[in-house]
Design a protein around this motif. Structure first.
Motif: not given
Length: 137
Positions: A97-103, A109-130
């Motif tokens: 369960x990942x917290x996500x703020x709209x753009x 801290x004012x940090x966007x995570x949109x560019x990080x989500x693809x990395x998380x999704x790819x890493x999770x998918x590799x380990x068959x995690x949703x």
């Protein structure tokens, strides 16, 4: 040594874990993010006056109760994502369960995570995690 999926228990999609992707360090983010949050004051002003104020000073003083085995890592570090996904899969977790703020919004801290989500999704998918997103308003 590469992990093979048969080396892990089946992911249990009934077991969810919060996974916070808001951590940063100078190597990957140019600064510490969240590890250096403000020192939290005691609720009683009289007691609080006897304690320091300011911010945590990583890497030795971090804003966490426990020091992570990987040190004050960046959530953008591919090796950290890989290790976390391996640990989660080993622990029989099936869903992150990942917290996500709209753009238009950010965390404290004012940090966007949109560019990080693809990395998380790819890493999770590799380990068959949703991954589920917790939408912040």
């Amino acid at each position: 040594m590469e992990n093979k999926m048969q080396d892990f228990p089946e992911p249990n999609y009934n077991v969810h874990a919060f996974y916070y992707v808001w951590y940063g360090n100078p190597q990957f983010d140019g600064k510490y993010v969240h590890w250096d949050h403000p020192l939290l004051p005691h609720w009683d002003p009289k007691v609080a006056s006897g304690y320091p104020t300011g911010r945590h000073q990583p890497p030795d003083d971090i804003g966490a109760n426990f020091y992570p085995a990987l040190g004050p890592y960046s959530s953008r570090d591919p090796s950290v994502l890989e290790e976390h996904m391996r640990q989660l899969r080993t622990a029989d977790v099936g869903v992150l369960a990942v917290s996500w703020y709209p753009r238009s919004m950010n965390d404290d801290n004012g940090e966007e995570i949109d560019n990080l989500l693809p990395l998380v999704l790819d890493a999770a998918d590799k380990y068959q995690l949703k991954v589920v997103l917790i939408l912040k308003e």
